[in-house]
Design a protein around this motif. Structure first.
Motif, PDB file in Angstrom:
ATOM      1  N   GLY A  22      11.637  22.232  16.447  1.00  0.00           N
ATOM      2  CA  GLY A  22      12.243  20.944  17.858  1.00  0.00           C
ATOM      3  C   GLY A  22      11.921  22.264  18.720  1.00  0.00           C
ATOM      4  N   ALA A  23      12.715  23.596  18.558  1.00  0.00           N
ATOM      5  CA  ALA A  23      12.879  24.240  19.957  1.00  0.00           C
ATOM      6  C   ALA A  23      10.781  24.740  20.161  1.00  0.00           C
ATOM      7  N   PHE A  24      10.452  24.976  19.468  1.00  0.00           N
ATOM      8  CA  PHE A  24       8.893  24.878  20.563  1.00  0.00           C
ATOM      9  C   PHE A  24       8.383  23.463  20.923  1.00  0.00           C
ATOM     10  N   GLY A  25       8.601  22.190  20.657  1.00  0.00           N
ATOM     11  CA  GLY A  25       8.151  21.385  21.076  1.00  0.00           C
ATOM     12  C   GLY A  25       8.883  20.695  22.259  1.00  0.00           C
ATOM     13  N   PHE A  26       9.857  20.715  21.989  1.00  0.00           N
ATOM     14  CA  PHE A  26      11.105  20.389  22.854  1.00  0.00           C
ATOM     15  C   PHE A  26      10.599  22.207  24.064  1.00  0.00           C
ATOM     16  N   GLY A  27      10.823  22.580  23.560  1.00  0.00           N
ATOM     17  CA  GLY A  27      10.561  24.112  24.685  1.00  0.00           C
ATOM     18  C   GLY A  27       9.527  23.973  25.486  1.00  0.00           C
ATOM     19  N   ALA A  28       8.338  23.799  24.672  1.00  0.00           N
ATOM     20  CA  ALA A  28       6.898  24.105  25.206  1.00  0.00           C
ATOM     21  C   ALA A  28       7.023  22.379  26.271  1.00  0.00           C
ATOM     22  N   ALA A  29       7.258  21.407  25.639  1.00  0.00           N
ATOM     23  CA  ALA A  29       7.379  20.027  26.472  1.00  0.00           C
ATOM     24  C   ALA A  29       7.880  20.663  27.917  1.00  0.00           C
ATOM     25  N   VAL A  65       2.829  26.419  25.504  1.00  0.00           N
ATOM     26  CA  VAL A  65       3.469  27.213  24.168  1.00  0.00           C
ATOM     27  C   VAL A  65       3.100  28.476  24.502  1.00  0.00           C
ATOM     28  N   ALA A  66       3.387  29.202  24.605  1.00  0.00           N
ATOM     29  CA  ALA A  66       4.353  30.592  24.786  1.00  0.00           C
ATOM     30  C   ALA A  66       5.452  31.173  24.760  1.00  0.00           C
ATOM     31  N   GLY A  67       5.520  29.459  26.482  1.00  0.00           N
ATOM     32  CA  GLY A  67       7.053  29.251  26.038  1.00  0.00           C
ATOM     33  C   GLY A  67       8.159  28.236  24.789  1.00  0.00           C
ATOM     34  N   GLY A  68       6.859  27.717  24.773  1.00  0.00           N
ATOM     35  CA  GLY A  68       7.813  27.183  23.110  1.00  0.00           C
ATOM     36  C   GLY A  68       7.960  28.110  22.127  1.00  0.00           C
ATOM     37  N   ALA A  69       7.012  29.191  21.996  1.00  0.00           N
ATOM     38  CA  ALA A  69       7.044  30.399  21.186  1.00  0.00           C
ATOM     39  C   ALA A  69       8.611  31.174  21.297  1.00  0.00           C
ATOM     40  N   LEU A  70       8.954  30.820  22.511  1.00  0.00           N
ATOM     41  CA  LEU A  70       9.628  31.960  22.812  1.00  0.00           C
ATOM     42  C   LEU A  70      10.725  31.346  23.115  1.00  0.00           C
ATOM     43  N   ALA A  71      11.074  30.382  22.690  1.00  0.00           N
ATOM     44  CA  ALA A  71      12.728  29.695  22.263  1.00  0.00           C
ATOM     45  C   ALA A  71      12.120  29.406  20.413  1.00  0.00           C
TER      46      ALA A  71
END
Length: 173
Positions: A53-60, A78-84
């Motif tokens: 959830g955090a990866f998908g929405f954060g990366a979006a 992708v990096a921002g999504g992984a960071l979240a």
């Protein structure tokens, strides 16, 4: 007309999958639970759901902010999504483990009725049943009651014997 980048749409689908996994986990369908059901494996369902959830929405979000049309911008998303996702998965695992391992008191049994104090709410005749209200484990409980002699409404009683889970033998207090 709203135009959504393909990368953003893909990330939103991943985030939605995380929400779907979380919903299934909350409803008790442990789809990703491998091995013995009492052993929490290296990755819990809640952690997977939190990560997705955090990866998908954060990366979006990051993809839309950087205008993700090139591979480099999508890599940044992708990096921002992984960071979240990583801290979210860690928190989800910790919270789910804390909730699962929470100590609780055992439920009261009929043996816990003996010695309870209460009041008569329906007169107790000498040959039949009346009703009493007692507190068991801090909760008010209404029970059928028998006694050796009649007891009027409002009299204070204590439970001498538990005849069943719903009926007791009482005496005045």
């Amino acid at each position: 007309m709203l135009v959504v980048a393909t990368g953003t749409f893909t990330f939103l689908i991943i985030g939605g999958a995380g929400v779907a996994v979380l919903a299934l986990a909350l409803l008790g369908a442990e789809l990703l639970h491998f091995g013995h059901p009492d052993v929490d494996g290296p990755v819990s369902v809640e952690a997977v759901a939190g990560f997705l959830g955090a990866f998908g929405f954060g990366a979006a979000i990051v993809n839309e902010l950087v205008g993700g049309r090139t591979p480099g911008m999508i890599a940044a998303a992708v990096a921002g999504g992984a960071l979240a996702a990583v801290p979210t998965a860690w928190v989800a695992r910790r919270l789910s483990r804390a909730a699962r391992d929470m100590r609780t008191d055992p439920p009261p049994t009929r043996d816990d009725l003996v010695g309870a104090l209460g009041l008569v709410v329906t007169p107790v005749p000498a040959t039949g049943y009346g009703e009493v209200r007692v507190r068991v484990a801090g909760q008010p409980v209404k029970l059928n009651a028998r006694a050796d002699h009649p007891i009027p409404v409002g009299a204070q009683i204590f439970v001498v014997q538990a005849l069943s889970e719903t009926s007791v033998h009482v005496e005045t207090y």
